[in-house]
Design an enzyme around this catalytic site. Structure first.
Site, PDB file in Angstrom:
ATOM      1  N   CYS A 104       0.838  -1.206   0.000  1.00 32.95           N
ATOM      2  CA  CYS A 104       0.000   0.000   0.000  1.00 32.95           C
ATOM      3  C   CYS A 104       0.865   1.245   0.000  1.00 32.95           C
ATOM      4  CB  CYS A 104      -0.927   0.008   1.222  1.00 32.95           C
ATOM      5  SG  CYS A 104      -0.034   0.101   2.790  1.00 32.95           S
ATOM      6  N   CYS A 113       3.416   1.601   2.758  1.00 33.84           N
ATOM      7  CA  CYS A 113       4.666   0.853   2.549  1.00 33.84           C
ATOM      8  C   CYS A 113       5.643   1.691   1.728  1.00 33.84           C
ATOM      9  CB  CYS A 113       4.392  -0.459   1.817  1.00 33.84           C
ATOM     10  SG  CYS A 113       3.313  -1.598   2.697  1.00 33.84           S
ATOM     11  N   ASP A 134       9.475  24.409 -33.782  1.00 36.81           N
ATOM     12  CA  ASP A 134      10.538  24.740 -34.725  1.00 36.81           C
ATOM     13  C   ASP A 134       9.927  24.510 -36.103  1.00 36.81           C
ATOM     14  OD1 ASP A 134      13.193  25.196 -35.771  1.00 36.81           O
ATOM     15  OD2 ASP A 134      13.234  23.049 -36.172  1.00 36.81           O
TER      16      ASP A 134
END
Length: 719
Positions: A13, A16, A412
């Protein structure tokens, strides 16, 4: 600083994730550590002089998780999934006799087994199949932290212990063995579906890795020999027959063919290939036999770079995840406090400690934060995967997240909106026929590598005009080139060659204002103009739709180019570009980007050349054409695998879809807790329903992420 990816197993989870990150980031030798729950990876930037890799792994292991530098293979993942499935089936078989009788209770039929049978059925579920929860919970306690397993372990242990107490205290007790068993089984079910779904999110990388051929047909000493691809060397000559997959990157030295590069670039149509053209390893050869010289091997091949980019993007943590990490850091302690208060307040209000404990168990169970930890990374994994299949390589999660909010796209011009290959647009002469004019031009330019020379030769060849190379061809510095044909010295020159005005010269200069490059064919000795030739860079067909798509999304467009004003203005007017900045030096492009950002715009810069690199870095999102230079590609956060500008609105589209999925996932992850915790605390949710809701929240988050796979690129099949 050195960067390293470490495989971390045992995380379940968001808490953790937070724990591992805290442990690593506390160490002064570690500059930054970012942990991803979905990919089970920790990316660590550290000073190798101050800390060893083994010490980093040891830090993770002390936090209660296993860590290694080895990647888990598909076979190993399949074995883990198979084991999860077996345990789930066995746990379900033991739990069913406790659950099925509950279905008949509303009809007054009491089939619940005697207490001692309930105990026999629930015990292996609680302590054998549930042992994983206890081990992980104990690791969290030792690390003075909390995680999903701690909530499950506390909740189910409370239900199991309460049942034991009531079993020996009362003659006809209402037990909760079924609650503890069902919760553990439901959590296991949720984790199994979650693991399966997470494996599906890795399909993009798996499918790319599967493209690698294992052998190649090498030509040595005029003999063909099949050898393992690992034995190939640079500059080896390989033969590729029709329908075969090209084993490595290389350059065609003999033959012509069509190549299917769709799985690598997203281009659905076969690409024509001839001598000197590059071919990409893992693409499929068409109907021609070709000989290819090996130019890249191993990690330097395009396929390996693509896989590495996708893996890196999936391992990254999106900026929005930081909010989730902050929430999860206090989430588990807050839930434990709410559960304790629920037990105390409920017991004080009605004096029923049994009911109070059941309410507390429900709070603990529904609050498991696994969905929070999966909400962002699963979306990013799927989003980067589908983007890669479309030919859009997203290098990091930050680029994926920011792109959805782009308000201005700066292009560009050359090679991005235009082909980057000038073509002859006009031939004007009052003395020479078009054929004679082209013959002289081509004779002088034969053998030159200049782009304008290529345009002249291409035009002459398309007209079927034969020409012989001129003699004494010389460069005229800053002016052009000259050459002798049949004793007459001709020159192809710019306007700087002339010092006096002429009607033809004035007419030609007007072409420059329309964005064309103008050259003159002259007799050098007489300084006489024989004709005018103009060149224009062709606008890509897909540029028109690209600008239209961006405008539909409310995005402003800008050309940022070093080309002359007339050329830039001409392209801008034809495409409907909102703003132009012409004749901008490379070092000033980044300043223009910064200036636009100060207006409050979120800027994406699109380029393909070395001169675009500073602007690509300065922009909020840098997008490079892979057809451009390596410097541009390395400077950008997103790389387009084809020179098709339509991939730009596609990149913005996939970013928006992914970000929306992240927001939806976070909504689902939070809504279960926002609604569920108060209901559980007030006694409206029993532990079994709470366990089911918790498991369903994780599955729904991952499943919602997988819906991203339905996204389709608009650029598919278009050039």
């Amino acid at each position: 600083m050195k960067s390293l990816d470490i495989t971390v197993k045992g995380m379940t989870c968001a808490s953790c994730v937070g724990r591992v990150e805290r442990v690593l980031n506390k160490n002064p030798a570690i500059n930054e550590a970012s942990v991803n729950l979905a990919t089970e990876k920790a990316r660590v930037q550290f000073n190798p002089k101050e800390i060893k890799v083994e010490e980093i792994i040891s830090l993770i292991e002390k936090a209660g998780y296993s860590a290694s530098l080895e990647k888990e293979t598909k076979e190993e993942k399949d074995e883990v999934l198979r084991k999860q499935k077996t345990n789930l089936i066995l746990s379900s078989l033991l739990t069913l006799p406790l659950v099925l009788p509950m279905l008949f209770e509303p009809f007054g039929i009491h089939l619940m087994p005697p207490p001692w049978i309930q105990l026999v059925l629930a015990t292996p579920v609680q302590f054998w199949f549930g042992s994983y929860f206890y081990k992980s919970a104990w690791s969290a306690v030792k690390a003075r932290s909390g995680n999903m397993e701690l909530l499950v372990a506390l909740g189910t242990t409370a239900a199991f212990t309460l049942s034991l107490y009531l079993m020996f205290k009362e003659k006809m007790p209402h037990l909760y063995f079924e609650s503890s068993a069902v919760i553990i089984t439901l959590v296991m079910l949720g984790k199994y579906f979650e693991a399966r779904a997470k494996m599906q999110t890795l399909n993009a990388i798996k499918s790319l890795e599967a493209l690698r051929p294992s052998t190649a047909r090498v030509i040595k000493d005029s003999e063909e020999k099949m050898i393992p691809i690992e034995e190939l060397e640079l500059n080896d000559l390989i033969l590729i027959k029709p329908g075969e997959r090209i084993p490595v990157d290389g350059k065609i030295i003999e033959g012509t063919t069509q190549v299917d590069e769709s799985l690598l670039t997203g281009e659905s149509l076969p690409v024509e290939k001839k001598v000197s053209d590059q071919v990409i390893g893992a693409s499929i050869n068409g109907d021609g036999v070709i000989k290819v010289k090996v130019t890249a091997l191993g990690t330097e091949t395009m396929l390996s770079k693509i896989i590495r980019m996708v893996e890196d993007a999936q391992a990254e943590k999106a900026p929005i995840q930081r909010l989730v990490d902050k929430v999860s850091s206090w989430f588990v302690p807050s839930v434990l406090l709410i559960a304790l208060l629920t037990i105390i307040i409920t017991a004080l209000m009605n004096g029923n400690w049994e009911e109070a404990i059941v309410h507390g168990v429900s709070v603990l169970v529904i609050a498991c934060p696994c969905a929070l930890g999966l909400a962002t990374p699963t979306s990013i994994m799927v989003g980067t995967g589908v983007a890669a299949r479309a030919g859009i390589l997203i290098k990091d999660a930050q680029s994926l997240e920011i792109t959805h909010s782009v308000t201005t796209v700066a292009f560009d011009k050359t090679g991005t909106l235009t082909e980057g290959k000038p073509a002859i647009s006009r031939l004007v002469s009052h003395e020479l026929s078009e054929e004679k004019f082209l013959e002289i031009l081509a004779s002088i330019q034969a053998g030159s590598e200049h782009p304008l020379a290529h345009a002249v030769i291409a035009k002459a060849q398309s007209k079927g005009i034969s020409y012989q190379g001129a003699k004494d061809v010389k460069s005229l510095p800053g002016l052009g080139v000259s050459g002798a044909i049949n004793g007459t010295l001709y020159g192809i020159v710019s306007k700087r060659f002339f010092t006096e005005d002429s009607p033809l010269l004035k007419e030609a200069l007007a072409y420059e204002e329309q964005g064309e490059t103008v050259s003159f064919l002259v007799k050098i000795d007489e300084r006489k103009i024989l004709g005018t030739v103009t060149f224009k860079d062709t606008i890509k067909a897909s540029s028109y739709q690209t600008v239209n798509e961006l405008h539909k999304q409310g995005i402003k467009t800008l050309i940022l180019s070093g080309d002359n004003y007339g050329s830039v203005k001409s392209v801008a007017q034809e495409l409907g570009i909102d703003e132009i900045r012409a004749e901008v030096l490379p070092e000033h492009k980044a300043k223009v980007i910064e200036e636009i950002k100060k207006r409050g715009e979120v800027v994406a810069m699109i380029g393909d050349g070395v001169n675009d690199a500073p602007a690509l870095v300065a922009a909020d999102v840098g997008i490079a054409m892979s057809t451009g230079t390596d410097v541009a590609v390395q400077s950008a956060g997103i790389t387009l695998m084809r020179g098709n500008p339509l991939l730009i609105p596609d990149a913005i589209s996939v970013s928006k879809r992914t970000y929306n999925k992240i927001k939806q996932n976070l909504f689902w992850a939070f809504i279960y807790n926002v609604i569920g915790i108060p209901l559980a605390a007030l006694g409206y949710l029993n532990p079994i329903i709470a366990g089911g809701a918790m498991a369903f929240s994780s599955v729904s988050v991952v499943t919602n992420s997988l819906l991203l796979r339905s996204w389709k690129a608009k650029s598919s099949g278009r050039k």
